[in-house]
Design an enzyme around this catalytic site. Sequence first.
Site, PDB file in Angstrom:
ATOM      1  N   SER A 178       0.798  -1.226   0.000  1.00 54.29           N
ATOM      2  CA  SER A 178       0.000   0.000   0.000  1.00 54.29           C
ATOM      3  C   SER A 178       0.832   1.278   0.000  1.00 54.29           C
ATOM      4  O   SER A 178       0.376   2.306  -0.479  1.00 54.29           O
ATOM      5  CB  SER A 178      -0.966  -0.001   1.180  1.00 54.29           C
ATOM      6  OG  SER A 178      -0.269  -0.137   2.389  1.00 54.29           O
ATOM      7  N   HIS A 206      -5.292  -3.468  -2.811  1.00 55.07           N
ATOM      8  CA  HIS A 206      -4.930  -2.521  -3.881  1.00 55.07           C
ATOM      9  C   HIS A 206      -4.799  -3.168  -5.258  1.00 55.07           C
ATOM     10  O   HIS A 206      -4.576  -2.465  -6.238  1.00 55.07           O
ATOM     11  CB  HIS A 206      -3.626  -1.809  -3.504  1.00 55.07           C
ATOM     12  CG  HIS A 206      -3.757  -1.014  -2.250  1.00 55.07           C
ATOM     13  ND1 HIS A 206      -4.262   0.266  -2.230  1.00 55.07           N
ATOM     14  CD2 HIS A 206      -3.501  -1.343  -0.956  1.00 55.07           C
ATOM     15  CE1 HIS A 206      -4.296   0.701  -0.975  1.00 55.07           C
ATOM     16  NE2 HIS A 206      -3.836  -0.256  -0.193  1.00 55.07           N
ATOM     17  N   LYS A 238     -11.941   0.543  -2.415  1.00 47.76           N
ATOM     18  CA  LYS A 238     -10.904   1.149  -3.248  1.00 47.76           C
ATOM     19  C   LYS A 238     -11.356   1.078  -4.713  1.00 47.76           C
ATOM     20  O   LYS A 238     -12.213   1.853  -5.113  1.00 47.76           O
ATOM     21  CB  LYS A 238      -9.566   0.465  -2.963  1.00 47.76           C
ATOM     22  CG  LYS A 238      -9.156   0.698  -1.490  1.00 47.76           C
ATOM     23  CD  LYS A 238      -7.833   0.141  -1.132  1.00 47.76           C
ATOM     24  CE  LYS A 238      -7.324   0.637   0.197  1.00 47.76           C
ATOM     25  NZ  LYS A 238      -8.060   0.242   1.390  1.00 47.76           N
TER      26      LYS A 238
HETATM   27  N1  PMP Z   1      -5.352  -3.773   3.715  1.00 41.33           N
HETATM   28  C1  PMP Z   1      -4.678  -2.847   3.009  1.00 41.33           C
HETATM   29  C2  PMP Z   1      -3.473  -3.295   2.238  1.00 41.33           C
HETATM   30  C3  PMP Z   1      -5.113  -1.521   2.984  1.00 41.33           C
HETATM   31  O1  PMP Z   1      -4.436  -0.604   2.290  1.00 41.33           O
HETATM   32  C4  PMP Z   1      -6.268  -1.165   3.715  1.00 41.33           C
HETATM   33  C5  PMP Z   1      -6.833   0.243   3.723  1.00 41.33           C
HETATM   34  N2  PMP Z   1      -5.996   1.264   3.551  1.00 41.33           N
HETATM   35  C6  PMP Z   1      -6.922  -2.153   4.455  1.00 41.33           C
HETATM   36  C7  PMP Z   1      -6.442  -3.447   4.422  1.00 41.33           C
HETATM   37  C8  PMP Z   1      -8.132  -1.830   5.277  1.00 41.33           C
HETATM   38  O2  PMP Z   1      -9.261  -1.823   4.475  1.00 41.33           O
HETATM   39  P1  PMP Z   1     -10.512  -0.956   4.892  1.00 41.33           P
HETATM   40  O3  PMP Z   1     -10.215   0.443   4.511  1.00 41.33           O
HETATM   41  O4  PMP Z   1     -11.663  -1.543   4.144  1.00 41.33           O
HETATM   42  O5  PMP Z   1     -10.654  -1.123   6.375  1.00 41.33           O
END
Ligand code: PMP
Length: 392
Positions: A178, A206, A238
């Site tokens: 991320s 992602h 996303k």
């Molecule tokens: N896993 C990753 C790799 C993320 O980037 C994110 C959110 N930034 C999440 C899990 C969490 O997902 P959510 O926003 O639906 O809680």
Amino acid sequence: MTAFALDAALAERREQSLYRQRLLVDGPQEPELMVDGQCCLAFCSNDYLGLANHPDVINAFKKATDIYGVGGGASHLIVGHSRAHHQLEEELAEFTGRSRVLLFSTGYMANLGVISALLGISDAVFQDRLNHASLLDAGRLSGARFQRYLHADCENLEQRLMRSTAHRKLVVTDGVFSMDGDIAPLRELSKLARSHDAWLMVDDAHGFGCLGNEGRGCADYFDLSQDDLPVLMGTLGKAFGTAGAFVAGSEALIETLVQFARTYIYTTAMPPAIAEATRVSLNIVRKESWRREHLTTLIQRFRSGCETLGIRLMPSSTPIQPIDVGSADRALEMSRALADNGILVTAIRPPTVPQGSARLRVTFSAAHTPEQVDRLLTTLEEVVRKVPEVEV
Ligand code: PMP
């Protein structure tokens, strides 16, 4: 009151240039965003395919509220599991080529739920050291022996797997990292996990919607079956433009989560209208491959522009294109200078990323235009000149 020296901790955060602040947004998620009362050009959302504000997705949401109302009302195991949730689960199972899917209200909760349901004190979890915070937190919460291997380093992982005498072994990685944008070496990780009698879990937050045939994500990109990749997690907030998350895998895995994942059992179901809106998103993700193609064109335009300008990018082919900046101060200063020119790019600083590797995290959406990418490049050129590099 010294035990709660909150002001001191806050002041320290400020001094280290690590203080976080929220922006106030009016209106929908679009490249041109109303932030703190001003219109700016944003390169920081995760709305990769431009679906968060798509009229068909909005209409599906509105229509579903006429049928289901607004609130989820109860947890899935009480009376919160609607036909809308059920249909979305079946469609996602078909899309991912997995036996079954389970929806969670957020990705964070999915990760906490899965890892703590699968592992206990006699088990071990092996995580890439750059995994998302929710995975790392889940590892700790599970009580399993918790190890972090070097980023994308299969040899380092193998040494750890070889030494482990744990009962169950789970290897966990982001599919697309991320904060770096690179893709995990999933084929090698899968082989390694299988040869050490471990399971592989991938968080495809992602990659899902962006990579693979029709946007099926990392598993499809590397052609990994359910046996190769037994625990697949994806998010819907996303590329899919809605909210929530899912876990896909075998019948036994999903039934285990229904019975033991506390973040599934003890929480209110996502609003059914979100599930209906996501069904429409899924259709668009599959059919409108031009969104992924356009995104690739924008990414290439940005990368070649940066190369010409001598701006250091990290090696990434995904919509996450971080600029390597070094110090937290410089990242913050550059982000502020861009904002002064009406461009929004987030400065990512420790502890989110390792010390000395602060960056500007540029993200692209299929809703951006090539002209908007050019405007970003022109402004970056000025900002890089104004904010000189310092040794860290
Ligand atoms: N896993 C990753 C790799 C993320 O980037 C994110 C959110 N930034 C999440 C899990 C969490 O997902 P959510 O926003 O639906 O809680």
